[in-house]
Design a protein around this motif. Sequence first.
Motif, PDB file in Angstrom:
ATOM      1  N   HIS A  77       0.824  -1.210   0.000  1.00 53.34           N
ATOM      2  CA  HIS A  77       0.000   0.000   0.000  1.00 53.34           C
ATOM      3  C   HIS A  77       0.861   1.265   0.000  1.00 53.34           C
ATOM      4  O   HIS A  77       0.457   2.301  -0.550  1.00 53.34           O
ATOM      5  CB  HIS A  77      -0.945   0.013   1.206  1.00 53.34           C
ATOM      6  CG  HIS A  77      -2.019  -1.034   1.140  1.00 53.34           C
ATOM      7  ND1 HIS A  77      -2.726  -1.307  -0.012  1.00 53.34           N
ATOM      8  CD2 HIS A  77      -2.503  -1.876   2.096  1.00 53.34           C
ATOM      9  CE1 HIS A  77      -3.610  -2.279   0.226  1.00 53.34           C
ATOM     10  NE2 HIS A  77      -3.492  -2.639   1.492  1.00 53.34           N
ATOM     11  N   ALA A  78       2.037   1.197   0.608  1.00 53.60           N
ATOM     12  CA  ALA A  78       2.954   2.343   0.571  1.00 53.60           C
ATOM     13  C   ALA A  78       3.438   2.573  -0.850  1.00 53.60           C
ATOM     14  O   ALA A  78       3.510   3.724  -1.313  1.00 53.60           O
ATOM     15  CB  ALA A  78       4.131   2.112   1.515  1.00 53.60           C
ATOM     16  N   HIS A  79       3.774   1.490  -1.556  1.00 54.54           N
ATOM     17  CA  HIS A  79       4.167   1.622  -2.960  1.00 54.54           C
ATOM     18  C   HIS A  79       3.043   2.263  -3.782  1.00 54.54           C
ATOM     19  O   HIS A  79       3.283   3.151  -4.609  1.00 54.54           O
ATOM     20  CB  HIS A  79       4.493   0.240  -3.546  1.00 54.54           C
ATOM     21  CG  HIS A  79       5.854  -0.278  -3.198  1.00 54.54           C
ATOM     22  ND1 HIS A  79       7.023   0.366  -3.588  1.00 54.54           N
ATOM     23  CD2 HIS A  79       6.232  -1.369  -2.496  1.00 54.54           C
ATOM     24  CE1 HIS A  79       8.061  -0.319  -3.148  1.00 54.54           C
ATOM     25  NE2 HIS A  79       7.608  -1.375  -2.484  1.00 54.54           N
ATOM     26  N   LEU A  93       5.560   6.178   7.425  1.00 59.13           N
ATOM     27  CA  LEU A  93       6.199   5.601   8.604  1.00 59.13           C
ATOM     28  C   LEU A  93       6.498   4.135   8.316  1.00 59.13           C
ATOM     29  O   LEU A  93       5.578   3.322   8.143  1.00 59.13           O
ATOM     30  CB  LEU A  93       5.284   5.714   9.825  1.00 59.13           C
ATOM     31  CG  LEU A  93       5.342   7.000  10.646  1.00 59.13           C
ATOM     32  CD1 LEU A  93       4.315   6.946  11.772  1.00 59.13           C
ATOM     33  CD2 LEU A  93       6.729   7.252  11.210  1.00 59.13           C
ATOM     34  N   LEU A  94       7.800   3.787   8.282  1.00 59.87           N
ATOM     35  CA  LEU A  94       8.227   2.460   7.858  1.00 59.87           C
ATOM     36  C   LEU A  94       9.281   1.913   8.826  1.00 59.87           C
ATOM     37  O   LEU A  94      10.016   2.694   9.458  1.00 59.87           O
ATOM     38  CB  LEU A  94       8.808   2.527   6.444  1.00 59.87           C
ATOM     39  CG  LEU A  94       7.854   3.074   5.360  1.00 59.87           C
ATOM     40  CD1 LEU A  94       8.623   3.330   4.071  1.00 59.87           C
ATOM     41  CD2 LEU A  94       6.693   2.127   5.136  1.00 59.87           C
ATOM     42  N   THR A 105      14.430   8.860  15.238  1.00 54.81           N
ATOM     43  CA  THR A 105      13.096   8.305  15.455  1.00 54.81           C
ATOM     44  C   THR A 105      12.627   8.420  16.899  1.00 54.81           C
ATOM     45  O   THR A 105      11.555   7.914  17.236  1.00 54.81           O
ATOM     46  CB  THR A 105      13.074   6.830  15.046  1.00 54.81           C
ATOM     47  OG1 THR A 105      13.934   6.090  15.916  1.00 54.81           O
ATOM     48  CG2 THR A 105      13.536   6.649  13.605  1.00 54.81           C
ATOM     49  N   ALA A 106      13.413   9.073  17.745  1.00 59.56           N
ATOM     50  CA  ALA A 106      13.108   9.178  19.179  1.00 59.56           C
ATOM     51  C   ALA A 106      12.916   7.794  19.793  1.00 59.56           C
ATOM     52  O   ALA A 106      12.065   7.581  20.655  1.00 59.56           O
ATOM     53  CB  ALA A 106      11.875  10.052  19.408  1.00 59.56           C
ATOM     54  N   GLY A 107      13.705   6.840  19.316  1.00 61.97           N
ATOM     55  CA  GLY A 107      13.674   5.493  19.858  1.00 61.97           C
ATOM     56  C   GLY A 107      12.674   4.564  19.211  1.00 61.97           C
ATOM     57  O   GLY A 107      12.668   3.356  19.493  1.00 61.97           O
ATOM     58  N   SER A 108      11.826   5.075  18.330  1.00 64.04           N
ATOM     59  CA  SER A 108      10.841   4.242  17.648  1.00 64.04           C
ATOM     60  C   SER A 108      11.536   3.315  16.650  1.00 64.04           C
ATOM     61  O   SER A 108      12.602   3.628  16.122  1.00 64.04           O
ATOM     62  CB  SER A 108       9.830   5.114  16.913  1.00 64.04           C
ATOM     63  OG  SER A 108       9.002   4.333  16.060  1.00 64.04           O
ATOM     64  N   LYS A 109      10.907   2.192  16.366  1.00 60.05           N
ATOM     65  CA  LYS A 109      11.443   1.267  15.375  1.00 60.05           C
ATOM     66  C   LYS A 109      11.050   1.666  13.959  1.00 60.05           C
ATOM     67  O   LYS A 109      11.456   1.012  12.998  1.00 60.05           O
ATOM     68  CB  LYS A 109      10.968  -0.152  15.677  1.00 60.05           C
ATOM     69  CG  LYS A 109      11.523  -0.713  16.989  1.00 60.05           C
ATOM     70  CD  LYS A 109      11.047  -2.139  17.228  1.00 60.05           C
ATOM     71  CE  LYS A 109      11.622  -2.680  18.529  1.00 60.05           C
ATOM     72  NZ  LYS A 109      11.154  -4.084  18.797  1.00 60.05           N
ATOM     73  N   LYS A 110      10.266   2.740  13.826  1.00 57.67           N
ATOM     74  CA  LYS A 110       9.852   3.222  12.513  1.00 57.67           C
ATOM     75  C   LYS A 110      10.465   4.582  12.231  1.00 57.67           C
ATOM     76  O   LYS A 110      10.637   5.402  13.139  1.00 57.67           O
ATOM     77  CB  LYS A 110       8.329   3.324  12.435  1.00 57.67           C
ATOM     78  CG  LYS A 110       7.630   1.973  12.411  1.00 57.67           C
ATOM     79  CD  LYS A 110       6.137   2.138  12.186  1.00 57.67           C
ATOM     80  CE  LYS A 110       5.433   0.797  12.050  1.00 57.67           C
ATOM     81  NZ  LYS A 110       3.989   0.957  11.794  1.00 57.67           N
ATOM     82  N   PHE A 179       1.497   2.267   8.711  1.00 58.36           N
ATOM     83  CA  PHE A 179       1.032   0.980   8.191  1.00 58.36           C
ATOM     84  C   PHE A 179       1.144  -0.060   9.304  1.00 58.36           C
ATOM     85  O   PHE A 179       2.231  -0.361   9.769  1.00 58.36           O
ATOM     86  CB  PHE A 179       1.872   0.559   6.977  1.00 58.36           C
ATOM     87  CG  PHE A 179       1.887   1.606   5.888  1.00 58.36           C
ATOM     88  CD1 PHE A 179       0.960   1.573   4.861  1.00 58.36           C
ATOM     89  CD2 PHE A 179       2.826   2.634   5.905  1.00 58.36           C
ATOM     90  CE1 PHE A 179       0.961   2.542   3.869  1.00 58.36           C
ATOM     91  CE2 PHE A 179       2.835   3.607   4.921  1.00 58.36           C
ATOM     92  CZ  PHE A 179       1.894   3.562   3.900  1.00 58.36           C
ATOM     93  N   GLU A 180      -0.010  -0.567   9.731  1.00 58.51           N
ATOM     94  CA  GLU A 180      -0.068  -1.589  10.778  1.00 58.51           C
ATOM     95  C   GLU A 180      -0.790  -2.801  10.206  1.00 58.51           C
ATOM     96  O   GLU A 180      -2.017  -2.859  10.198  1.00 58.51           O
ATOM     97  CB  GLU A 180      -0.808  -1.054  12.019  1.00 58.51           C
ATOM     98  CG  GLU A 180      -0.139   0.132  12.701  1.00 58.51           C
ATOM     99  CD  GLU A 180       1.064  -0.290  13.526  1.00 58.51           C
ATOM    100  OE1 GLU A 180       1.298  -1.508  13.647  1.00 58.51           O
ATOM    101  OE2 GLU A 180       1.776   0.597  14.037  1.00 58.51           O
TER     102      GLU A 180
END
Length: 317
Positions: A77-79, A93-94, A105-110, A179-180
């Motif tokens: 869907h991002a594509h 957000l990936l 990312t302030a520690g985020s994994k995305k 995207f979740e």
Amino acid sequence: MTTEIGKNIDEAKAHLLNGDVVAIPTETVYGLAGNALNEEAVIKIFEAKNRPHFNPLIIHLPFWNDVKKYVTYIPEHAHTLAMHFSPGPITYLLPKKATIPDIITAGSKKVAVRIPAHPVTLQLLRAIDFPLAAPSANQFGYVSPTSPEHVYNSLKGRIPFILDGGSSNIGVESTIVDFEGDDIIIRRNGGISKEEIEAVLGFPVSSATEASEHPVAPGQLKSHYATNTPLYMVEASSLTGHNHDNTITIGFGIQHADATFNLSPEGDLHEAAKHLFELLRIADAQNAEAIYVSEVPNTGIGVAINDRLQRAQHQMK
């Protein structure tokens, strides 16, 4: 430090290669850019803006094909969205690769990734071999800049160079999409509307744009985009009642012909978005006791305008 405004892309490149930060034009607002892979350069961004480190940054790239260098996975869907909207005012957000520093990312994994549409900044991005981290080029919490002069007034003496690309033609920041699994979630309303995204995807998407003191995406803090003069967002029907000698009113459309300023006398939401931050800055310079701004129709890019006004409102102590 002397701050220079100029159009020389090679000069901007030289500063970036040296680990410095520069202001760059985008179609949304001006950004304060540094090498996203250089933690010391990223720290300079936070220091110049007085931005808290818990607020994540967006990285900017010249081509969609470059995104795979910095993320572990790109949903289909991002594509799809990228083929329609990038380059443009949309951020994805990936899941990030380890090459992206956690401070971004302030520690985020995305990580938030965008391909800007401004030709000057695209030329700059194509001339370097690293992504640029770039929040808005202003003191943290204040009205975002849409011209080199706005940047200079906010950051003179703090950065060496402002790359002049004229005025931003959209005027509000990019839409941020998360995207979740199979769910598409708008984390920040911006230059691409929810309706436009849904039209491309062919199914409804959700919104999770509520204010947070620990944001998962840029632009989610409760207080942001604020003027020094207390600002209040009011219903369109009540704006006229706030016309006084010591107040500034900002209206929208023909119904507010008597307002001090008007975001768009013709009632055009895209024109209103383009002029929003500029008029907030002008109103803030009038030494009034208060600024009252009419809400706009909550559709299309009007959702992003109302979001910015809500976050700019005076916070009662």
